[in-house]
Design an enzyme around this catalytic site. Structure first.
Site, short mmCIF file in Angstrom:
data_model
loop_
_atom_site.label_atom_id
_atom_site.label_comp_id
_atom_site.label_asym_id
_atom_site.label_seq_id
_atom_site.Cartn_x
_atom_site.Cartn_y
_atom_site.Cartn_z
N GLU A 277 38.63 27.23 -7.35
CA GLU A 277 38.64 28.03 -6.12
C GLU A 277 38.51 27.16 -4.87
O GLU A 277 37.58 27.32 -4.09
CB GLU A 277 37.46 29.01 -6.14
CG GLU A 277 37.41 29.91 -7.34
CD GLU A 277 36.13 30.74 -7.42
OE1 GLU A 277 36.18 31.81 -8.04
OE2 GLU A 277 35.09 30.30 -6.87
N GLY A 279 38.95 25.79 -1.13
CA GLY A 279 39.26 26.37 0.17
C GLY A 279 39.38 25.26 1.20
O GLY A 279 40.46 24.89 1.65
N ARG A 280 38.22 24.65 1.52
CA ARG A 280 38.15 23.64 2.57
C ARG A 280 39.14 22.50 2.37
O ARG A 280 39.81 22.06 3.31
CB ARG A 280 36.73 23.06 2.60
CG ARG A 280 36.46 22.09 3.71
CD ARG A 280 35.15 21.32 3.45
NE ARG A 280 34.04 22.18 3.13
CZ ARG A 280 33.25 22.76 4.04
NH1 ARG A 280 33.42 22.55 5.31
NH2 ARG A 280 32.24 23.54 3.66
N TYR A 320 25.94 24.58 11.82
CA TYR A 320 25.57 23.57 10.82
C TYR A 320 25.45 22.16 11.40
O TYR A 320 25.36 21.19 10.64
CB TYR A 320 26.63 23.47 9.72
CG TYR A 320 27.14 24.76 9.14
CD1 TYR A 320 26.31 25.61 8.40
CD2 TYR A 320 28.48 25.12 9.29
CE1 TYR A 320 26.82 26.77 7.85
CE2 TYR A 320 28.98 26.29 8.73
CZ TYR A 320 28.15 27.11 8.02
OH TYR A 320 28.65 28.26 7.46
N CYS A 359 27.31 32.30 26.50
CA CYS A 359 25.96 32.24 27.07
C CYS A 359 24.92 32.02 25.97
O CYS A 359 24.16 32.94 25.62
CB CYS A 359 25.68 33.51 27.86
SG CYS A 359 26.84 33.66 29.21
N GLU A 360 24.93 30.86 25.38
CA GLU A 360 23.98 30.44 24.34
C GLU A 360 23.78 28.95 24.50
O GLU A 360 24.76 28.21 24.63
CB GLU A 360 24.56 30.67 22.93
CG GLU A 360 24.71 32.09 22.51
CD GLU A 360 23.46 32.67 21.85
OE1 GLU A 360 22.53 31.91 21.53
OE2 GLU A 360 23.44 33.89 21.69
N TYR A 388 37.14 27.59 7.76
CA TYR A 388 35.96 28.21 8.34
C TYR A 388 35.97 28.13 9.87
O TYR A 388 34.94 27.98 10.51
CB TYR A 388 34.68 27.60 7.75
CG TYR A 388 34.68 27.64 6.24
CD1 TYR A 388 34.56 28.86 5.58
CD2 TYR A 388 34.87 26.50 5.47
CE1 TYR A 388 34.60 28.93 4.19
CE2 TYR A 388 34.92 26.56 4.08
CZ TYR A 388 34.79 27.77 3.45
OH TYR A 388 34.84 27.84 2.09
N1 LLP Z 1 34.24 29.87 -4.39
C1 LLP Z 1 33.14 30.52 -3.97
C2 LLP Z 1 32.49 31.48 -4.87
C3 LLP Z 1 32.63 30.26 -2.68
O1 LLP Z 1 31.53 30.90 -2.28
C4 LLP Z 1 33.26 29.32 -1.84
C5 LLP Z 1 32.75 29.04 -0.50
C6 LLP Z 1 34.43 28.69 -2.32
C7 LLP Z 1 34.87 28.97 -3.60
C8 LLP Z 1 35.21 27.71 -1.50
O2 LLP Z 1 34.51 26.54 -1.21
P1 LLP Z 1 35.28 25.32 -0.50
O3 LLP Z 1 36.33 24.81 -1.45
O4 LLP Z 1 35.89 25.82 0.75
O5 LLP Z 1 34.24 24.31 -0.23
N2 LLP Z 1 31.13 28.24 6.25
C9 LLP Z 1 30.77 26.99 5.59
C10 LLP Z 1 31.21 26.96 4.15
C11 LLP Z 1 30.74 28.15 3.34
C12 LLP Z 1 31.33 28.15 1.94
C13 LLP Z 1 31.15 29.49 1.32
N3 LLP Z 1 31.69 29.59 -0.02
C14 LLP Z 1 31.33 25.85 6.41
O6 LLP Z 1 31.93 26.07 7.46
O7 LLP Z 1 31.16 24.67 6.03
#
Ligand code: LLP
Length: 436
Positions: A277, A279-280, A320, A359-360, A388
């Protein structure tokens, strides 16, 4: 790594001049490279080819329908965590059987929608959710395919506490030792086919070791479950691969794949299916945020550039303390950055605080960042904003969420228009008639 490069003193995405794009669509605007999205998906899939994984892109990362559609066309499935994300994935044309559904707090109606759509797998995160899934599936006369999300209790070095999930005591998943009981219970439920184990450690995970440790624990669990007579068809290793912007030295997919493949290979050789899975690592460097300098001023000893993008558009720095590389789209003296992976110290740079209009006090995109001299009206590119970024944008301060543009070679198209004032109040019901 991506398709954003300086050419003749101006930043381009693929073949498109980003200064022109900012003039055409206004700022702040997110810009994505279609080629980078698709190449990242293809390269990641190729790196793990021996495992024949189903790559379920994490929709939460960057969820514009057009991008989901591109990734779906490239063979990706979707990892969703809400009915809304499920709706997006299905609307984008991603086949239901390629969709997996995680999340600790799925509602009854979300489970119903998932079963009705016939998704590939519901990743169950508690005993009560398993019971509810069974009841909902029975009421629909359907059988739900499911996996248990396990908490492997693995801490990974360098992952922020705020985005760590797979450690003991976290709300995510189920402790390893409790899992066999759930499988035993599920075997009594006629309408649930529980045949998988899911794990997601957090994000970003900067090295392969946490995966190999966690997956070794998961495969031990699989052996135990099989010995108990359960059929286990699927291991979902979650997401979390780091993206280049974090340190400038994120491991490539090959580094993760070389370590993880041998661990999962026997499972696959015996007929098991692997899901991942990411994403990033797909989206971060495939997108940037363009913002314009509105005002320059001095505050104490700081030179401050007030730009038109803030924490409402890109919250990662405020939330973060994340680092995002940034540089003017048309730097003075054609000063292209030699690298994008950290603080740059070239002669002639000036230190700026890059602050948003919100305004923060926490509304800064960067502090004391050394940049080529800025002028009011300059466009700054914030790199690594594809993950994100827009997905976490809000309308705080009743601000308008940015436009999104997709570049493809030398052409570009608007894939989300900027919010309007009408969008801000659309869901609010009519005022009573009385006069003030
Ligand atoms: N699978 C599940 C169950 C997840 O909760 C997440 C991310 C992913 C896959 C994808 O993870 P990735 O490959 O993108 O690392 N907002 C934060 C990151 C929160 C991630 C939440 N879950 C940021 O901007 O760094």
């Amino acid at each position: 790594m991506d398709r954003f490069h300086y050419h003749d003193g101006v930043l381009r995405c693929e073949g498109v001049d980003l200064e022109e794009l900012a003039a055409e669509h206004g700022t702040p605007t997110y810009v994505y490279s279609r080629d980078t999205f698709r190449t990242h998906l293809a390269d990641l899939t190729a790196a793990f080819s021996e495992l024949h994984p189903l790559v379920c892109y994490a929709v939460k990362t960057c969820s514009n329908l057009h991008l989901l559609h591109e990734l779906g066309a490239g063979g990706a499935g979707a990892d969703v965590v809400s009915g809304g994300e499920l709706h997006r994935a299905l609307t984008a044309g991603i086949p239901a059987e390629r969709i997996v559904f995680a999340g600790v707090g799925k509602s009854e109606s979300e489970l119903r929608e998932a079963i009705a759509a016939g998704i590939g797998c519901v990743n169950v995160e508690s005993e009560s959710e398993l019971e509810l899934l069974g009841r909902v599936a029975r009421s629909m006369g359907r059988t739900a395919r499911a996996a248990i999300r396990v908490n492997p209790d693995v801490q990974s070095e360098g992952t922020p506490e705020k985005t760590t999930t797979g450690v003991r005591g976290s709300k995510f998943g189920i402790d390893l030792e409790r899992v066999p009981r759930l499988f035993a219970r599920a075997s009594l439920l006629d309408h649930v086919r529980l045949t998988g184990v899911h794990v997601h450690l957090g994000s970003p995970i900067h090295s392969p070791e946490p995966y190999t440790v966690a997956l070794t624990r998961v495969l031990d669990l699989v052996d135990k479950l099989r010995a108990d007579g359960h059929e286990i068809e699927l291991v979902n290793m979650g997401g979390g691969f780091a993206a280049e912007y974090e340190t400038g030295a994120a491991p490539g997919w090959g580094v993760y794949a070389d370590a993880i493949t041998p661990v999962l290979k026997p499972f696959v050789a015996a007929g098991g299916k692997v899901v991942m899975e990411p994403g990033r690592s797909i989206a971060a460097n495939a997108g940037v945020l363009l913002t314009r300098v509105r005002y320059l001023k001095d505050a104490g000893r700081h030179r401050v550039a007030i730009v038109d993008a803030g924490m409402n558009n890109l919250i990662r720095a405020a939330l973060y303390d994340s680092f995002h590389f940034m540089w003017p789209v048309r730097p003075v003296d054609r000063l292209a950055p030699p690298t994008r992976s950290g603080w740059i110290d070239l002669p002639g740079l000036t230190g700026y605080d890059i602050a948003g209009p919100i305004c923060e006090s926490t509304d800064y995109l960067a502090r004391e960042r050394r940049l080529p001299t800025l002028a009011e009206g300059d466009v700054i590119c914030i790199f690594g904003a594809g993950a994100y970024g827009m997905a976490m944008a809000s309308q705080y301060n009743s601000s308008l969420r940015p436009a999104e543009v997709l570049v493809d070679g030398s052409t570009s198209r608007l894939i989300r228009r900027r919010d309007t004032y009408a969008d801000l109040i659309e869901a609010e019901l009519g005022l009573p008639d009385s006069k003030l």
